[in-house]
Motif scaffolding. Sequence first.
Motif, mmCIF file in Angstrom:
data_model
loop_
_atom_site.group_PDB
_atom_site.id
_atom_site.type_symbol
_atom_site.label_atom_id
_atom_site.label_comp_id
_atom_site.label_asym_id
_atom_site.label_seq_id
_atom_site.Cartn_x
_atom_site.Cartn_y
_atom_site.Cartn_z
ATOM 1 N N ASP A 94 47.324 63.510 20.057
ATOM 2 C CA ASP A 94 46.371 63.260 18.970
ATOM 3 C C ASP A 94 44.939 63.505 19.433
ATOM 4 N N ILE A 95 44.620 63.075 20.636
ATOM 5 C CA ILE A 95 43.267 63.282 21.170
ATOM 6 C C ILE A 95 43.005 64.772 21.365
ATOM 7 N N ARG A 96 43.966 65.479 21.924
ATOM 8 C CA ARG A 96 43.818 66.915 22.149
ATOM 9 C C ARG A 96 43.662 67.665 20.828
ATOM 10 N N THR A 97 44.463 67.304 19.834
ATOM 11 C CA THR A 97 44.367 67.954 18.523
ATOM 12 C C THR A 97 43.005 67.706 17.895
ATOM 13 N N THR A 98 42.504 66.505 18.013
ATOM 14 C CA THR A 98 41.198 66.180 17.438
ATOM 15 C C THR A 98 40.089 66.954 18.136
ATOM 16 N N SER A 121 32.462 52.368 7.232
ATOM 17 C CA SER A 121 31.645 53.362 6.543
ATOM 18 C C SER A 121 32.226 54.771 6.634
ATOM 19 N N LEU A 122 33.331 54.933 7.344
ATOM 20 C CA LEU A 122 33.931 56.253 7.527
ATOM 21 C C LEU A 122 35.119 56.435 6.578
ATOM 22 N N PRO A 123 35.397 57.679 6.172
ATOM 23 C CA PRO A 123 36.525 57.935 5.273
ATOM 24 C C PRO A 123 37.859 57.572 5.923
ATOM 25 N N GLY A 124 38.766 57.008 5.145
ATOM 26 C CA GLY A 124 40.086 56.642 5.638
ATOM 27 C C GLY A 124 40.857 57.848 6.137
ATOM 28 N N GLY A 125 41.705 57.636 7.125
ATOM 29 C CA GLY A 125 42.523 58.713 7.672
ATOM 30 C C GLY A 125 41.798 59.605 8.655
ATOM 31 N N THR A 126 40.601 59.241 9.043
ATOM 32 C CA THR A 126 39.800 60.050 9.959
ATOM 33 C C THR A 126 40.161 59.727 11.406
ATOM 34 N N ASP A 127 40.228 60.761 12.238
ATOM 35 C CA ASP A 127 40.390 60.594 13.678
ATOM 36 C C ASP A 127 39.091 60.995 14.360
ATOM 37 N N LEU A 145 38.583 64.876 9.595
ATOM 38 C CA LEU A 145 38.560 64.092 8.364
ATOM 39 C C LEU A 145 39.907 64.108 7.650
ATOM 40 N N ASP A 146 40.650 65.188 7.796
ATOM 41 C CA ASP A 146 41.914 65.349 7.079
ATOM 42 C C ASP A 146 43.110 65.092 7.979
ATOM 43 N N ALA A 147 42.946 64.302 8.998
ATOM 44 C CA ALA A 147 44.007 64.090 9.978
ATOM 45 C C ALA A 147 45.243 63.432 9.363
ATOM 46 N N ARG A 148 45.003 62.473 8.477
ATOM 47 C CA ARG A 148 46.113 61.733 7.871
ATOM 48 C C ARG A 148 45.752 61.382 6.445
ATOM 49 N N SER A 149 46.557 60.544 5.824
ATOM 50 C CA SER A 149 46.340 60.117 4.449
ATOM 51 C C SER A 149 45.050 59.297 4.334
ATOM 52 N N PRO A 150 44.322 59.395 3.219
ATOM 53 C CA PRO A 150 43.089 58.608 3.044
ATOM 54 C C PRO A 150 43.315 57.096 3.046
ATOM 55 N N ASP A 190 45.218 55.603 5.274
ATOM 56 C CA ASP A 190 45.398 55.205 6.673
ATOM 57 C C ASP A 190 44.067 54.772 7.279
ATOM 58 N N PRO A 191 44.113 53.912 8.302
ATOM 59 C CA PRO A 191 42.865 53.468 8.921
ATOM 60 C C PRO A 191 42.227 54.570 9.765
ATOM 61 N N VAL A 192 40.945 54.443 9.991
ATOM 62 C CA VAL A 192 40.211 55.328 10.892
ATOM 63 C C VAL A 192 40.673 55.004 12.314
ATOM 64 N N ARG A 193 40.915 56.056 13.113
ATOM 65 C CA ARG A 193 41.308 55.839 14.503
ATOM 66 C C ARG A 193 40.272 56.484 15.414
ATOM 67 N N ALA A 194 40.015 55.851 16.570
ATOM 68 C CA ALA A 194 39.008 56.354 17.499
ATOM 69 C C ALA A 194 39.520 56.312 18.929
ATOM 70 N N ALA A 195 39.027 57.263 19.730
ATOM 71 C CA ALA A 195 39.314 57.303 21.165
ATOM 72 C C ALA A 195 38.001 57.633 21.873
ATOM 73 N N PHE A 196 37.937 57.298 23.156
ATOM 74 C CA PHE A 196 36.718 57.481 23.936
ATOM 75 C C PHE A 196 37.046 58.171 25.250
ATOM 76 N N ILE A 197 36.225 59.146 25.609
ATOM 77 C CA ILE A 197 36.385 59.865 26.866
ATOM 78 C C ILE A 197 35.104 59.651 27.668
#
Length: 118
Positions: A13-17, A77-83, A35-40, A42-49
Motif C-alpha cells: 500500500d505504501i509503495r502504491t501510494t 478535514s481530508l476526503p474519506g478513502g484517501t491514502d 484520493l481514489d485509493a478506496r471507497s469514500p 473508508d477512513p483516511v490512512r497515513a504512513a510516515f517515512i
Amino acid sequence: MLSPAHRLRTSDDIRTTTRRGRRAGSRTVLAYVRLDARSPQDPVRAAFIVGKQVGDAVTRNTVKRRLRALVAGRLDSLPGGTDIVIRALPASARKSSAELAPDVDQVLSRLCTAPASP
C-alpha cells in the motif's frame, strides 16, 4: 496517535501510494496522496517515512511522533478513502511541531484540493 483504522500498514500500500499518488513537497516534508485509493466511506490512512538522512534513531522517532500528531489532527478535514504517505526530509529534524505544521498543511491542501493531472 493514529488509531489502527487510520494506519497505512502494508509495504504494498505504501509503495502504491508513493508510485501512483500525487506528490507535493516543502522544505521539510514530501507528501504522496491517493484520493481514489478506496471507497469514500473508508477512513483516511497515513504512513510516515523517516530515513537515516534525518538523523539518529532518537531524532527520527521524534520527527515521526511530531508528524503523526500533526496528521492525526487533520484527518477529519481530508476526503474519506484517501491514502497518505509523508516522507520527512533532513530539514525536518531541526523543526518543532509548530514549525512543521504549516508545511504539512501546505502540502496536504495542495494535494487534496488541486485537480488531478491528466
